[in-house]
Design an enzyme around this catalytic site. Structure first.
Site, short mmCIF file in Angstrom:
data_model
loop_
_atom_site.label_atom_id
_atom_site.label_comp_id
_atom_site.label_asym_id
_atom_site.label_seq_id
_atom_site.Cartn_x
_atom_site.Cartn_y
_atom_site.Cartn_z
N GLU A 21 0.68 -0.99 0.34
CA GLU A 21 0.65 -0.12 -0.45
C GLU A 21 1.34 1.47 -0.18
O GLU A 21 1.55 1.09 0.89
CB GLU A 21 -0.82 0.17 1.37
CG GLU A 21 -1.86 1.23 1.20
CD GLU A 21 -2.55 1.51 2.24
OE1 GLU A 21 -2.31 1.25 3.30
OE2 GLU A 21 -2.92 2.30 2.65
N ARG A 67 5.13 -12.06 9.79
CA ARG A 67 6.10 -11.67 9.39
C ARG A 67 6.73 -11.26 9.86
O ARG A 67 7.49 -11.89 11.36
CB ARG A 67 5.35 -10.10 9.27
CG ARG A 67 4.76 -9.90 11.05
CD ARG A 67 4.78 -7.85 11.68
NE ARG A 67 4.32 -7.55 10.17
CZ ARG A 67 2.74 -7.64 9.65
NH1 ARG A 67 2.47 -7.35 10.92
NH2 ARG A 67 3.01 -6.87 9.42
N LYS A 117 4.37 0.78 9.92
CA LYS A 117 5.22 2.47 9.15
C LYS A 117 4.51 3.35 10.15
O LYS A 117 4.56 4.15 9.83
CB LYS A 117 4.14 2.22 7.89
CG LYS A 117 4.89 1.02 6.40
CD LYS A 117 4.29 1.01 5.27
CE LYS A 117 3.37 0.30 5.06
NZ LYS A 117 2.84 0.02 3.55
#
Length: 559
Positions: free
Chosen positions: A36, A261, A271
């Site tokens: 994204e 992850r 982020k």
RNA sequence: UGGGGCAUGGUGCAAUGGCAGCACAGCGGACUUUGAAUCCGUUGAUCCAGGUUCGAAUCCUGGUGCCCCGGCCA
């Protein structure tokens, strides 16, 4: 040996692929990396990139780059450009297969209409708050929306008017009609479209309704005929919904596979938190060399090869884990060790005067850039003269045991130059050592004496008269704790920010050859660490980043 | 009994019913014109309890622990 990046890797994902290939579900592999564009890529994304591109490569397949840009309130072109640059830098190529979820807004809309016609979707007038109440809880089922049984005609009409901009943000949604009593909350009539009168970075004001992730992602994968859609663990609960949309639509069915992850010690990886560090000025920007972003690591002096090797080394699984940042540092050092030219630079200088060296004497030693391979190594001239700088930490007036470096009366070797012996110490009024006097042995030219006597200490140095001044930026972990979320009561991760993560040294002295160092070109400052010139470096105002220090056994012994 | 997932040395990943292995870290040594690198050696693990089996990290049963899910974010 070919230098193809990867040997054949085997993990739970390749196991699944192998099975699909054997049972005929697929006859090839096509993956995608779907960021994204709401922030910069970090080392965690690198794991995903290497996994997606690497796995496809291993099976002779392809990988698309697709931006997941369905939320115009958070996404920006600056981010898409940085992401493209970072993926390329890492060494991967999507050829002409650059896509955006927004490319599919049209088909997504048509498919939504199909779903409405099939009775699989309805327009709901519940507010966000009401919707939350109707959804139920983890342990109790939800309730059907009072709008759930609208006719197909009414739904069609309302949905078209939603698209036409007749309704205010948040006033209605399009929802999938599944099962409000499902134990999986994602299946409780999830929202497919919301109204957002918001300018999109690619489609401008063409749309005022935007699809939700779950709906857009599976359809995008399907459009691109992605065979294996690899994502992180938190989407495991979403897989039934992913499958549901594709099944109801009856279109190409990609297989979603989830992996754990990356987490790293001393590192925040979200982020949102990285954005916070940028916005609050804790770091200078997304590309601050202390950041775990790819742009920061690049500026710091990391190589793409090191990062790829790291991704390969940590492997992939479904178990939540935290990788020790020392492993990253190890592959970095290993990579740099094989490519960095060796030069001399004094980080914290101490002047040494060689009393028996000719007053205006000067000579140049031809020194190999790669001392471990002198025969094949290029060289550069390194000047020597009566006054030189050595490392402050290489002198002790009262040496501790096993200190092999310079001390009164002690002889050491100046790398590639001469043996010197310390004969005098000059101090200022505060008792601080400001200068050393030494004598040299002319017989030891080049760093070896004919009598073959042993000299334990070998030190780097720089001729004072010829030295280049430089600013050095030394970095430490951004956080003081291995676990960033080991937080004092009522605090947050910023309480763990290391106030000393950046140390700027302005008095460093470099050998003259460094004048032409290219930005980001890796060097080893011998006995100190790997450095590279920063973007800020200019002729006459050199700035070097310390990428990573050398392993320092001596420092460990002192603890 | 909401649902989903995961448990192997300090850390990460292997072993897919047949001698628990690799990397990092640690420790010891050799070598060294980088106290780096390199080389050699070495400590250390199957969440627990039952069961199946000649044989279980792996299969079964029951526990325990940890992670994720109640955005009109992704």
């Amino acid at each position: 040996m070919s230098d193809e990046t990867s040997a054949t890797l085997s993990n739970f994902i390749t196991d699944i692929i192998d099975e699909h290939l054997e049972n005929g579900r697929f006859d090839h592999v096509h993956t995608r990396f779907p960021p994204e564009p709401n922030g910069y890529l970090h080392i965690g994304h690198a794991k995903s990139i290497c996994l997606n591109f690497g796995t496809a490569q291993q099976y002779g397949g392809l990988t698309n780059l697709r931006f997941d840009d369905t939320n115009p309130t958070k996404e920006e072109v600056e981010y898409v450009e940085s992401i493209k640059a970072d993926v390329k830098w890492l060494g991967f190529d999507w050829d002409d297969r650059l896509y955006f979820a927004s490319d599919y807004f049209g088909v997504l809309y048509e498919y939504a209409i199909q779903l409405i016609k099939q009775g699989n979707a309805f327009v709901c007038d519940l507010s966000a708050e009401e919707l939350r109440q109707y959804r139920g809880t983890l342990t109790e089922p939800g309730k059907n929306s009072p709008y759930r049984d609208r006719s197909v005609e009414e739904n069609l009409d309302l949905f078209k008017r939603m698209k036409a901009g007749e309704f205010a943000d948040g006033s209605r949604t399009l929802r999938a009609k599944i099962d409000m009593s499902s134990p999986n909350l994602n299946m409780r009539d999830p929202v497919m479209y919301r109204i957002l009168h918001e300018e999109h970075h690619r489609t401008g004001d063409e749309w005022c309704i935007y699809p939700m992730y779950d709906y857009a992602h599976c359809v995008s994968d399907s459009q691109e005929h992605i065979t294996h859609s690899i994502c992180t663990l938190e989407f495991e609960d979403h897989r039934p919904l992913y499958d549901w949309y594709l099944d109801q639509l009856g279109i190409f069915h990609s297989q979603q596979i989830e992996f754990a992850r990356l987490n790293l010690t001393y590192t925040v990886m979200s982020k949102r938190k990285l954005l916070q560090l940028v916005k609050e000025g804790t770091v200078s920007g997304w590309d601050d060399p202390r950041m775990p972003t790819l742009s920061g690591m690049r500026r710091r002096g990391y190589t793409p090869e090191a990062i790829r090797t790291f991704a390969e080394t940590i492997g992939v699984s479904k178990a939540n884990s935290v990788v020790d940042v020392e492993l990253l540092e190890h592959v970095l050092r290993d990579d740099l060790n094989n490519r960095a030219r060796r030069v001399m630079a004094v980080v914290e200088p101490l002047k040494v005067i060689i009393d028996n060296y000719p007053e205006n004497g000067e000579e140049f030693f031809d020194v190999a850039y790669f001392p471990y391979d002198r025969e094949n190594s290029p060289t550069r001239p390194v000047p020597f003269s009566k006054e030189i700088y050595i490392e402050r930490s290489d002198f002790m007036e009262e040496p501790v045991k096993k200190f092999y470096r310079l001390a009164p009366g002690q002889e050491v070797r100046l790398m590639n130059a001469y043996y010197i012996t310390c004969t005098g110490v000059v101090k200022d009024a505060d008792g601080e050592v400001v200068e050393l006097h030494c004598t040299y042995d002319p017989e030891s030219k080049g760093g070896m004496s004919p009598d073959g006597r042993k000299v334990r200490g070998t030190m780097h140095w720089v001729s004072a008269r010829h030295a280049l001044d430089a600013e050095l930026r030394l970095y430490d972990y951004l956080l003081t704790k291995a676990d960033p979320y080991d937080i004092p009561e009522g605090g947050d991760f910023t309480d763990n920010i290391n106030p000393d993560s950046l140390q700027v040294l302005t008095g460093a002295k470099l050998e003259p050859s460094l004048k032409d160092a290219k930005v980001l070109e890796p060097f080893q400052f011998m006995r100190q660490g790997f450095f590279c010139a920063d973007y800020d470096s200019k002729e006459g105002a050199l700035v070097f980043n310390r990428t990573i220090s050398l392993v320092d056994t001596w420092a460990k012994m002192q603890k």
